[in-house]
Design an enzyme around this catalytic site. Structure first.
Site, PDB file in Angstrom:
ATOM      1  N   LYS A  93       8.611   3.800  12.401  1.00  0.00           N
ATOM      2  CA  LYS A  93       7.909   3.487  11.146  1.00  0.00           C
ATOM      3  C   LYS A  93       7.401   4.778  10.506  1.00  0.00           C
ATOM      4  CE  LYS A  93       4.290   0.302   9.458  1.00  0.00           C
ATOM      5  NZ  LYS A  93       3.200  -0.622   9.876  1.00  0.00           N
ATOM      6  N   SER A 128       2.943  -4.941   7.113  1.00  0.00           N
ATOM      7  CA  SER A 128       3.455  -3.766   6.441  1.00  0.00           C
ATOM      8  C   SER A 128       4.755  -3.237   7.038  1.00  0.00           C
ATOM      9  CB  SER A 128       2.414  -2.653   6.494  1.00  0.00           C
ATOM     10  OG  SER A 128       2.193  -2.241   7.838  1.00  0.00           O
ATOM     11  N   SER A 186       0.788  -6.346  11.204  1.00  0.00           N
ATOM     12  CA  SER A 186       1.935  -5.645  10.613  1.00  0.00           C
ATOM     13  C   SER A 186       3.140  -5.489  11.536  1.00  0.00           C
ATOM     14  CB  SER A 186       1.509  -4.255  10.125  1.00  0.00           C
ATOM     15  OG  SER A 186       0.743  -4.378   8.954  1.00  0.00           O
TER      16      SER A 186
END
Lengths: 510, 508, 128
Positions: free
Chosen positions: A81, A156, A180
């Site tokens: 990420k 997210s 997330s």
């Protein structure tokens, strides 16, 4: 029999690599080809490090050839990420304010991946600074759900869930501040774990809310999540909040997949009303599977969970407003000069840059947090939220006296369409209602696919929560449930996802 | 409506006639730890810019702080030396405000949970009386970077076109020591302020936690001052004068602000709560920034650091490491050494206490140690611009052992006082040990009593009138004869012995 | 990098006196209500140069959010100890041992502007 390297689990790839039936270069190249074919549609990556990944793969292959004893996951590629600092690779956190920033250091998690010899394929898309549940708040455009390109992949960490769900990587690193990792897993039919707070180092994870953030694995199987969890986890002296204890025995628990005699608690406040019928139905079936596997079901009540969302949306913006103050155009990142000023001051340049460099959601939360911490309002807002947080932790403690793990649907709905909630912040925030309590209390949680909702044919997720530092229970329960669900589906749920435009990528005869 | 000149002053006596001063001092001390407060970067003073920085102290995204164990121990020791209570449990907090020399745009500090609180420091004033300064708190925090202002004419912030920032100093551990309001000092307020800072400096030095160099900024002082009309018990509005960085300036700044506040209040004006800047050159303060809403620092507990909870065993083991308080030590040494108040003050002012202590420990007499360390060597150190005698001596490898040896030569009768001075000068000139110098320069008392007696006889004969006075009972007249004998002996005689022989010959 | 200060559980809590800033009573009549001026003030504190349009939009959005989050005060929080950290760790420190620094080149590599081995920043309005 043909093994599609892109569809193989990390555990299977590790097996093939150790037996010499494939090479890391072959696997890495297959995944990069897949990315070439599908990521134009999915947009899971913000940055692909083709050369770097292949270089690591070649190095691992050579070392394996030389007979070196390697880590179990050596040579198995992974996506990271874009909120994790990667030395020499761009790290933007999905924000314009960090466009072009190349960290001079690695996050501890990244260091551990490198030490294990795992090629890093690239950096995955995310809502800006991890604020969002859809990736619609990424400054670089949203990621699309491989199940339906018109729908959100969750957030997210939508990039990390989609990269795994679209077979561009077997593994990805996610981070979870209020869901997330788990909510994107739920809406993409993948597996994601938020470990116990302090179980995985936060050093190098660009902070959203320091007391809530936790990095964890995004995968397609429970065992893969355990394998990655073991690589990422463990004490780090660079993180003061890191737990100084060995990683819980997650891999062993995933392999045993045993729930006999375990008490499974259903949280009254996290079921029923507000949850989409198909999501609730799949959840109920999952509970029945666990009963069939020998678990006992009890109902528990956590009354303070109803206030969790409110407490979360005070604590998170407060910490974020402070964490994001460092983005000021002085030392790194974007610098924007205000228009119409000949000789702007540092103060004016900071303000102009932060206006231009941050998106609306980030600005909204910074202002909200600034307000919640400000003199005269601290006690009413931030102070009260911290007390609610204690009540939630107390509720968990009581619930875990009655049950070994707690379960709930991960998210109230399946993936919604782009634009559905973008103009209604509160509706967007409600996505996280079931995942937030775990972050507030610091306990670990996992989401795994529970099936497809009847009304829309989209994946739903089942969430498992365990007491702090008992992460292995997630894997015992998750693996047991996964076994039974796979048997009932006759194969992985992702097998039912529509083919993306690309032809199937590299196959290998065995 | 009258307009009050907020920059006028009245005389000090006029202020005291109508007002009582109330002071509060905030002292920031940079700890002398090897590394910064929250990261492993070095803390060397004067290093090349931005060479002692890392992701943590540069505030790079993702970096996290970890507390320096030695800094916590130093903070606790400072708290204990200031007679404070030590918190059983306390946290760091973030103080949020934007400033380019602060990499995270918040300072990691302590807010309402300081590590040490409720203490006091007894301060001895020039006349020997003691003023007790109540300590509110001592807390841990981190320093900021340093800005170089470019483009202006004076290197000052105003008029500069841009600034260049060096973050080497960012993150160096600071202890902020805050007094409670100091009341009742009256006309002695400036002296009390200076004496407090001086006493605190000596204490921190004795604790060996900081080099406390005010000129290098490792100890910095902010002076809060307000006036209370005589007879009133309500505190007035205060101003905070920042960065008053010498003992003399502390005294002058208090006095100046008293005179300025007095002028404003007497003219019917009111004091604006603001920060003020001290100017060493003019001896005046100027208006800085008024307190405003921008001072809403939005403190909250630092989530990246866990609480500090020193056990009582830890606190007690740190208490056991405390040195004797400097004031107490001075009193003890003065008594042990038998120095007069004046002698002791001279020794203190010259910074010779430790050197004399070491020399006495090595076997010299206190009087001898004082004599040799404060005479010629002090004159030379001063003339050559050395900071103090101790460092001057250390640089030249002149040690307490040299003094002990010199005294030994006198005691053994090899050297008289004037020869000892010559030997010492040789030592200072780098000619070696006192014995080596005496050997090389041929310094040696004549031990032959026959030669001495002959010289005495010769002098008595040549100074019959003086000899007669001695015979008549004026013993003090013998001094003139001794001088003559010493001259005759070219200095290489024991004056005491010469006196003995003269008196024997003239008074028996 | 372990602590030599022994870990102890939080016992009776001793804290120092509350410092400085008094808790000013709320300047707004009602909780969940923010005026445009309030938002502009907060944006100033947060150093964000919001445009007029952004300000207008945010006043409305924040109002809705605030109304919702203000419900934390309706929970039974009387006498509850606030929770700032999810795990009850204390005394995590590192030994005072120097670690390598980044080096000036790496430190300055991301700087928007640098000069004389320092970060170059626009003129600073006032001393801190």
């Amino acid at each position: 029999m043909t093994t599609d390297l892109t569809r193989a689990s990390a555990a299977d790839l590790a097996d093939l690599l150790s037996k010499g039936e494939t090479s890391s270069v072959e696997v890495t190249q297959a995944l990069l080809n897949r990315t070439d074919a599908v990521d134009g549609d999915v947009h899971a990556y913000l940055h692909v490090d083709r050369e770097g990944a292949l270089a690591t793969a070649r190095d691992i292959d050579a070392r394996r050839q030389a007979g070196e004893q390697l880590h179990q996951l050596a040579g198995v590629p992974i996506a990271v990420k874009d909120v994790m600092a990667t030395q020499g690779l761009p790290t933007t956190c999905g924000s314009k304010i960090l466009e072009g920033w190349i960290p001079p250091y690695d996050a501890t998690v990244v260091t551990r991946l490198k030490q294990a010899g795992m090629p890093i394929l690239g950096k995955t898309n995310m809502d800006e600074f991890a604020m969002g549940s859809s990736t619609e708040h990424s400054a670089y455009g949203p990621t699309r759900n491989p199940w339906d390109l018109e729908r959100i992949p969750g957030g997210s960490g939508g990039g990390s869930s989609a990269v795994v769900a679209s077979f561009q990587a077997p593994l990805a690193i996610g981070t979870d501040t209020g869901g997330s990792i788990r909510q994107p897993a739920a809406v993409t039919g993948t597996v994601g774990t938020k470990p116990t707070y302090g179980g995985v180092s936060r050093y190098g994870l660009v902070a959203l809310a320091s007391s809530l953030d936790q990095a964890g694995p995004c995968t397609r199987t429970v065992l893969d999540a355990a394998l990655l969890h073991e690589v990422m986890g463990g004490h780090d002296p660079l993180d003061s909040t890191s737990i100084n204890a060995p990683v819980p025995a997650v891999v062993e628990a995933a392999r045993r997949a045993d729930v006999k005699g375990m008490k499974i608690g259903i949280v009254r406040e996290l079921t029923g009303e507000g949850f989409q019928a198909g999501v609730q139905a799949r959840f109920d079936e999952s509970v029945q599977h666990l009963v069939d596997a020998g678990a006992e079901v009890v109902e528990v009540s956590c009354p303070s969970f109803t206030a969790a969302l409110a407490a979360y949306y005070l604590i998170l913006p407060s910490e974020a407003s402070s964490n994001l103050a460092k983005f000021d155009a002085m030392r790194y990142g974007l610098r924007v000069l205000p228009e119409g000023l000949d000789d702007p001051s540092a103060e004016q340049v900071m303000a102009a840059t932060r206006d231009a460099g941050f998106g609306d959601e980030v600005k909204r939360r910074i202002i909200l947090g600034t307000y919640a911490l400000s003199s005269g309002y601290y006690d009413a807002y931030y102070g009260s939220a911290q007390k609610v947080r204690r009540l939630i932790a107390d509720d968990f403690n009581r619930a875990f006296e009655a049950a070994d793990v707690l379960v709930s649907p991960t998210a109230p709905t399946t993936a919604f369409k782009f634009g559905d909630k973008i103009d209604d912040p509160m509706a967007m925030y409600l996505n996280d209602v079931a995942t937030i309590p775990a972050n507030l209390a610091g306990v670990p949680g996992m989401s795994l696919p529970s099936g497809l909702a009847d009304e829309d044919g989209l994946p739903a997720g089942c969430q498992i929560l365990a007491p702090a530092a008992a992460d292995e229970r997630l894997y015992a329960v998750g693996a047991a449930l996964e076994q039974r669900l796979l048997a009932s589906w006759g194969g992985p749920l992702l097998g039912r996802a529509p083919e993306l435009s690309a032809a199937r990528s590299t196959s290998m005869g065995a | 409506m009258t307009v009050v000149d907020t920059e006028a002053t009245i005389s000090y006596d006029d202020v005291l006639a109508s007002f009582d001063p109330v002071m509060g001092l905030e002292v920031h001390v940079e700890l002398g730890t090897n590394t910064k407060m929250f990261c492993g970067c070095a803390t060397e003073f004067g290093a090349e810019p931005n060479t002692q920085v890392c992701p943590v102290c540069l505030g790079l995204p993702g970096a996290l702080p970890v507390v320096n164990e030695t800094a916590v121990e130093s903070a606790i020791r400072i708290g204990l030396a200031l007679n404070c209570e030590i918190a059983e449990w306390c946290r760091f907090a973030r103080k949020n405000y934007f400033y380019p020399d602060m990499p995270k745009n918040f300072q990691t500090s302590q807010y309402d949970e300081p590590i040490a609180f409720n203490g006091f420091l007894d301060v001895e004033l020039d006349d020997g009386t003691t003023y007790r300064v109540e300590i509110e708190r001592a807390h841990m925090e981190e320093d900021t970077g340093k800005s170089l202002h470019v483009g202006g004419s004076t290197g000052r912030i105003h008029g500069a076109t841009h600034s260049l920032v060096d973050y080497n100093r960012a993150g160096i551990p600071l202890i902020e020591i805050v007094t409670k309001p100091m009341l009742g000092a009256g006309e002695r307020a400036p002296e009390v302020a200076r004496a407090y800072v001086a006493t605190l400096r000596d204490l921190l030095k004795a604790l060996d936690v900081s080099d406390v160099k005010m000129e290098q900024g490792s100890m910095r002082c902010d002076v809060n001052l307000s006036l209370m009309p005589k007879g009133s018990t309500t505190l007035g509005t205060r101003t905070e004068t920042k960065n008053v960085n010498s003992l003399r300036s502390v005294e002058r700044a208090v006095r100046y602000e008293m005179c300025r506040h007095g002028a404003v209040l007497q003219a019917g004006g009111s004091i604006l709560q603001e920060t003020r800047h001290w100017h060493e050159d003019t001896g005046a303060t100027t208006s800085g920034r008024p307190k405003s809403d921008a001072d809403d620092y939005r403190y909250f507990p630092e989530p990246d650091l866990v609480p500090v909870a020193p056990s009582r065993e830890t606190v007690e083991s740190l208490r056991a490491t405390l040195p004797e308080p400097p004031a107490q030590r001075r009193k003890r040494l003065q008594s042990d050494w038998g120095f007069s108040d004046l002698e002791m003050r001279d020794v203190l002012n010259a910074g010779l206490v430790d050197l004399i202590g070491e020399t006495v420990d090595a076997g010299a007499t206190p009087a001898g140690a004082r004599k040799w360390w404060s005479g010629e060597i002090a004159r030379r150190a001063n003339a050559e611009g050395a900071t103090d005698v101790a460092s001057y001596a250390a640089e030249r490898s002149i040690t307490p052992a040299h003094v002990v040896e010199l005294e030994g030569l006198v005691k053994a009768g090899r050297l008289n006082d004037s020869m000892a001075r010559q030997a010492w000068e040789g030592v200072l000139d780098g000619e070696g040990t006192p014995t080596a110098v005496a050997d090389a320069r041929g310094l040696e008392l004549v031990q032959d009593d026959g030669a001495l007696e002959a010289a005495v006889d010769k002098v008595i004969e040549a100074n019959a009138d003086v000899a007669q006075k001695v015979r008549d009972g004026k013993v003090q007249a013998a001094g003139a004869l001794i001088g003559q004998v010493m001259k005759e002996m070219k200095g290489q005689a024991d004056a005491g012995k010469a006196r003995e022989i003269i008196l024997a010959k003239l008074t028996s | 990098m372990a602590s030599t200060l022994p870990t102890c559980h939080k016992g009776q809590r001793t804290v120092g006196p509350r410092q400085g800033l008094p808790r000013i009573p709320p300047r707004l009549a009602r909780m969940a209500e923010l005026s445009r001026d309030d938002v502009a003030h907060l944006a100033g504190l947060a150093r964000i140069d919001l445009s007029d349009a952004e300000l207008d939009k945010m006043v409305g959005e924040l109002g809705v959010i605030l109304e919702s989050v203000a419900t934390v005060q309706q929970s039974p929080i009387e006498g509850v100890e606030p929770m700032s950290h999810p795990m009850p760790l204390v005394n995590v420190t590192r030994p005072d041992v120097v670690r390598p620094s980044l080096g000036a080149e790496a430190a300055l590599a991301g700087a928007p502007e640098a000069d004389q081995q320092r970060f170059s920043v626009p003129r600073i309005l006032d001393e801190d």
